[in-house]
Scaffold this motif. Structure first.
Motif, short mmCIF file in Angstrom:
data_model
loop_
_atom_site.label_atom_id
_atom_site.label_comp_id
_atom_site.label_asym_id
_atom_site.label_seq_id
_atom_site.Cartn_x
_atom_site.Cartn_y
_atom_site.Cartn_z
N ASN A 106 0.71 -1.39 -0.20
CA ASN A 106 0.09 -0.13 -0.09
C ASN A 106 0.75 1.24 -0.02
O ASN A 106 2.06 1.14 0.31
CB ASN A 106 -1.02 0.06 1.40
CG ASN A 106 -1.84 -1.23 1.36
OD1 ASN A 106 -1.96 -1.70 2.38
ND2 ASN A 106 -2.34 -1.34 0.24
N ASP A 176 5.17 0.88 0.02
CA ASP A 176 5.66 -0.05 1.01
C ASP A 176 6.57 0.64 2.06
O ASP A 176 7.63 0.16 2.56
CB ASP A 176 6.25 -1.17 0.47
CG ASP A 176 6.19 -2.44 1.18
OD1 ASP A 176 5.62 -2.42 2.41
OD2 ASP A 176 7.08 -3.47 1.02
N PRO B 62 7.03 -13.24 5.02
CA PRO B 62 7.62 -13.65 6.22
C PRO B 62 8.99 -12.83 6.77
O PRO B 62 9.74 -12.48 5.90
CB PRO B 62 8.35 -15.25 5.70
CG PRO B 62 7.49 -15.28 4.62
CD PRO B 62 6.95 -14.28 3.93
N PHE B 244 0.12 1.63 8.66
CA PHE B 244 1.02 1.08 7.78
C PHE B 244 2.45 1.50 8.07
O PHE B 244 3.46 0.29 7.95
CB PHE B 244 0.63 1.54 6.23
CG PHE B 244 1.31 0.66 5.26
CD1 PHE B 244 0.84 -0.49 4.59
CD2 PHE B 244 2.46 1.33 4.77
CE1 PHE B 244 1.26 -1.07 3.73
CE2 PHE B 244 3.10 0.56 3.70
CZ PHE B 244 2.52 -0.64 3.25
N SER B 248 5.11 -1.49 9.12
CA SER B 248 6.08 -1.48 8.01
C SER B 248 7.39 -1.70 8.61
O SER B 248 8.47 -2.34 8.39
CB SER B 248 5.98 -0.56 6.91
OG SER B 248 6.97 -1.04 6.00
N ASN B 249 7.75 -0.63 9.69
CA ASN B 249 8.91 -0.35 10.28
C ASN B 249 9.12 -1.57 11.34
O ASN B 249 10.25 -2.21 11.42
CB ASN B 249 8.80 0.77 11.00
CG ASN B 249 9.15 1.90 10.25
OD1 ASN B 249 9.45 2.02 9.02
ND2 ASN B 249 8.51 3.19 10.72
N GLY B 252 9.48 -4.98 8.74
CA GLY B 252 10.59 -5.08 8.17
C GLY B 252 10.59 -5.68 6.55
O GLY B 252 11.29 -5.48 5.74
N THR B 253 9.47 -6.46 6.43
CA THR B 253 9.14 -6.90 5.05
C THR B 253 7.96 -6.18 4.42
O THR B 253 7.48 -5.66 4.96
CB THR B 253 8.96 -8.38 5.01
OG1 THR B 253 8.13 -8.64 5.99
CG2 THR B 253 10.15 -9.27 5.43
N SER B 254 7.75 -6.73 3.28
CA SER B 254 6.37 -6.09 2.55
C SER B 254 5.26 -6.35 3.34
O SER B 254 4.71 -7.45 3.67
CB SER B 254 6.60 -6.56 1.07
OG SER B 254 7.56 -6.02 0.46
N ILE B 255 4.31 -5.51 3.49
CA ILE B 255 3.10 -5.53 4.08
C ILE B 255 2.11 -5.07 3.10
O ILE B 255 2.14 -4.10 2.33
CB ILE B 255 2.92 -5.07 5.43
CG1 ILE B 255 2.87 -3.56 5.52
CG2 ILE B 255 4.06 -5.66 6.30
CD1 ILE B 255 2.67 -2.87 6.97
N GLU B 256 0.76 -5.25 3.44
CA GLU B 256 -0.48 -4.88 2.76
C GLU B 256 -1.54 -4.94 3.69
O GLU B 256 -1.59 -5.88 4.59
CB GLU B 256 -0.75 -5.84 1.34
CG GLU B 256 -1.63 -5.30 0.72
CD GLU B 256 -2.67 -6.18 -0.07
OE1 GLU B 256 -2.36 -7.37 -0.03
OE2 GLU B 256 -3.19 -6.00 -1.18
#
Lengths: 409, 398
Positions: A106, A176, B62, B244, B248-249, B252-256
């Motif tokens: 996002n 992201d 992961p 978000f 995200s911080n 550490g990997t891609s998130i949605e």
């Protein structure tokens, strides 16, 4: 002779307008469905932007690890490590594009949420795939090596994120939770292009999952571009030899399986290739049969009715010595003329329908059109249709006794 | 009357054979379409069983460098604490990635006693999962802290459908399932049923309720999981943006981040769009068939003018002539329906697609009514035309 048949056929068509309408409706509608369906199939598996070299490309989408004793297995995309060590080392291909599966993340602009599909690629990606750059250019090998946060974005993302501005190269885009500097904007790809679709392309070195991590499974795939079509079996063999040497990274498994395939077959797991192909072929055959069966039956019914109407003509011709064979041929040709007339209408309808589909933006960026191959398929379907619906009535007609045929009127 | 009509048809069996085939195929097509429609409607009518409004999903790749059990726990602890500190977040639960309305499914075979095994969805969930999705327990209880203690049996909550499939009317609480699969080595664990939850329609509005079993989230599953968040109604995009960034911080990997109500719309589209395309295609097929039937019946009547004229001459009324013609068409369609029903009946008898038998029976009924209506409509006009035949005119022609 043919000219005569044509004249008779047209005269017959003009005689009972209602029946002609029913026949043409059935034929044109059936062929319209087939043409529209094949246009979609062509769009899915044929050569389209940006994968224009599919005829000399091989795809590696899956790696399969198996335990032979207990027959459990793991199937999925490979890691970058795998791609770099076992695929990138192949000698025969001209270029090898490596990319991760697109992953949705996002970003939030002006309190609006955007879903951005990110794909991490190597440098050869931009050579193997023929992207159309609206501005800027792809990132270079040097930028990849330095791990620079650069990205190529799609035109759609540019419009959604930056709005209506003329130039965005050099500007920053956040997705992201990462800031990327835009190096280029490409024409958007339809989501049906499962391998090349993404909104934002970035170097694999800046992916959040470390590309140096060892192990077989991951989320990368590869496209191998051959120098020429003839090299394809050679590449497949070379890759097969390479895979045979790989040891599983998990003690639960005994063998690693993977193959480089043409686009369509690359989505079928290595383990069930032959049975899956058989299933797909059956499904398509049943679908086509189902679409064609009812209209064909209908046409046969109507044709039989119409022949009986022409019994006096048949009787006279037979009485003057025309053989059954000649009459059968005449009737089949008449029927094929009718089908071709229907085909012309079908092509017009299909163009209109496809135009509508494109305009409604049912699938964004997917422009479906009729091309030469689709037309060829539909012509074959048309001939088949004409033969199926013409043969039985013609046979019935040829068996008419002269006396009954003449007496009927 | 019937005998007479049947005789008339039998005399022209060759001609009628094709008509019957056409009706037979149309019947099968309509049977298929109605089966799908009845099935969709049947599923649509079932209650959803949980509340998906204001529920968000966080999907993440992961996380790197988390391998030991301790680092899993720490990861879990940090994220939960952070999320709970946000005023907009009401409840949260880590879960396996097969959250409601996602395309992901996790399945296993499960059996009780000597009964045959059935396929069931497996959901990993935490204590708060029940409050996030707001479903009801029908029997027993949901997970609590005590279930964290490793015992001989793993506690499991079944949904009602799986409970009925495994136990029927019997009481399920406290029973052990998965026993016979240990021997065949298809499972490693034995499960003890601690509760039965109501059925949740978590695959979309038009999908059937499936078997489901809920397990307490284990540390390893956190790595490949998702987080379900119940947020306050006023949580907006600005908050989502902040959330978000924070997640995200932390991960550490891609998130949605996704919203369940929007996921439902997408999931429904996947079911509905093919249905609409199929309906359009079938609609045209049926128009085609109707026109064809109409044409053939009309033509036949024109050919039988002298016969009809004769019947009129010996005293048949126009009405009875037209009735006879419609009747003939109906006998023809009945023949086609008998053959068609024989084939259609195989679906519930052989349990081909695992649909409830009532769906097939209702679909069979609708398809039969549809074909009758179609035939009557196609035969009415030609029948009326036949009624208008003057005996003098038609007999004169011959």
């Amino acid at each position: 002779m043919l000219k005569n048949y044509l004249k008779i056929a047209i005269a017959v068509l003009k005689r009972r307008k209602f029946f002609t309408f029913i026949s043409l409706f059935g034929i044109s509608f059936t062929l319209t469905i087939l043409i529209v369906a094949s246009a979609f199939v062509e769009k899915l598996i044929g050569e389209n932007y940006p994968e224009v070299n599919r005829d000399r490309s091989l795809y590696i989408n899956f790696v399969h690890q198996q335990n032979l004793k207990y027959s459990y297995s793991q199937n999925g995309p490979a890691s970058y490590y795998y791609m770099d060590h076992y695929v990138n080392t192949l000698k025969t291909p001209e270029k090898i594009a490596i990319s991760s599966l697109f992953a949705p993340v996002n970003t939030y602009v002006n309190n609006k949420k955007l879903v951005v599909n990110i794909k991490y690629t190597n440098e050869a990606w931009w050579d193997v795939l023929q992207f159309k750059f609206i501005e800027g250019k792809p990132y270079t090998q040097e930028q990849i090596d330095n791990g620079e946060h650069v990205a190529v974005i799609s035109e759609d993302l540019k419009n959604d994120y930056f709005g209506d501005v003329p130039n965005v190269v050099g500007k920053y885009i956040e997705a992201d939770n990462v800031q990327y500097r835009v190096t280029g904007v490409v024409k958007s790809v339809a989501i049906t292009m499962l391998v090349s679709y993404a909104d934002l392309y970035a170097p694999y070195t800046i992916a959040k999952t470390d590309y140096r991590k060892k192990g077989i499974m991951g989320n990368y795939g590869a496209i191998l571009l051959a120098h020429a079509k003839a090299d394809i079996p050679k590449i497949q063999q070379e890759y097969a030899d390479e895979v045979a040497k790989i040891k599983p990274d998990d003690k639960n498994f005994d063998v690693v399986k993977s193959s480089a395939d043409k686009y369509f077959f690359s989505f079928i797991s290595a383990n069930s290739k032959s049975s899956a192909v058989a299933i797909i072929a059956t499904v398509i055959a049943v679908f086509v049969l189902f679409i064609m069966l009812l209209p064909a039956l209908n046409l046969i019914n109507i044709n039989i009715s119409r022949i009986m109407e022409r019994s006096s003509e048949i009787g006279v011709r037979k009485a003057f010595g025309a053989s059954s064979k000649v009459l059968v041929w005449q009737f089949i040709i008449e029927n094929i003329i009718l089908t071709f007339l229907g085909a012309v209408m079908a092509i017009i309808f299909s163009v209109i329908i496809l135009q509508l589909i494109n305009n409604t933006d049912l699938i964004p960026n997917l422009i479906v059109s009729i091309n030469f191959r689709v037309l060829l398929y539909s012509l074959i379907a048309c001939l088949l249709f004409g033969l199926i619906s013409g043969v039985y009535p013609a046979w019935r007609m040829s068996r008419l006794q002269i006396v009954t045929a003449l007496k009927a009127q | 009357m019937f005998k007479h009509l049947f005789k008339l048809i039998w005399n022209k069996k060759k001609q009628n054979f094709l008509l019957i085939t056409e009706m037979f195929v149309s019947f099968l097509v309509m049977f298929g379409v109605f089966t799908l429609m009845v099935y969709y409607y049947h599923n649509y009518k079932q209650p959803v069983g949980f509340d998906y409004n204001n529920v968000w999903v966080v999907n993440y790749s992961p996380p790197e460098n988390i391998h030991s059990n301790d680092s899993f726990m720490l990861f879990h602890e940090t994220l939960s604490k952070m999320l709970k500190s946000m005023p907009q977040v009401e409840q949260l639960s880590f879960t396996s990635s097969n959250v409601p309305f996602s395309m992901t499914t996790n399945n296993t075979m499960i059996g009780y006693g000597n009964s045959s095994n059935v396929v069931s969805n497996v959901y990993q969930a935490e204590e708060a999962y029940k409050n996030v999705l707001n479903f009801k327990m029908l029997e027993g209880r949901w997970f609590n802290k005590a279930d964290d203690v490793q015992g001989k049996y793993i506690p499991v909550v079944l949904n009602q459908k799986l409970k009925e499939e495994l136990f029927g009317e019997e009481n399920a609480l406290g029973k052990i399932i998965g026993e016979n699969q240990i021997e065949t080595r298809t499972l490693n664990d034995r499960y003890r049923v601690i509760g039965v939850a109501n059925d949740m329609k978590d695959k979309g509005d038009y999908q059937a309720i499936e078997n489901g079993m809920y397990l307490k989230m284990d540390t390893n599953a956190i790595r490949f999981g998702s987080i379900l968040l119940k947020v306050k109604p006023h949580a907006d995009a600005a908050f989502e943006g902040k959330l978000f960034k924070a997640l995200s911080n932390a991960i550490g990997t891609s998130i949605e981040i996704e919203h369940l109500d929007k996921k439902l719309v997408t999931k429904n589209k996947v079911m509905i769009v093919p249905m609409i395309i199929a309906l359009i295609v079938v609609g045209f097929l049926i128009i085609n068939v109707a026109l064809g039937l109409f044409g053939v019946l009309w033509y036949n009547i024109n050919k039988r003018k002298s016969e009809i004229g004769l019947r009129r001459a010996v005293g048949a009324t126009g009405n009875s002539v037209s009735k006879q013609l419609v009747g003939e068409a109906l006998v023809l369609s009945t023949l086609a329906l008998i053959i068609g029903s024989f084939f259609a009946a195989q679906f519930p008898l052989l349990n081909v697609f695992n649909l409830p038998g009532s769906v097939y029976i209702i679909a069979l009924f609708f398809a039969a009514v549809f074909i009758y209506l179609l035939v009557i409509i196609c035969a009415l006009y030609p029948g009326k035309q036949a009624a208008a035949i003057y005996p003098a005119v038609s007999l004169h022609e011959d």
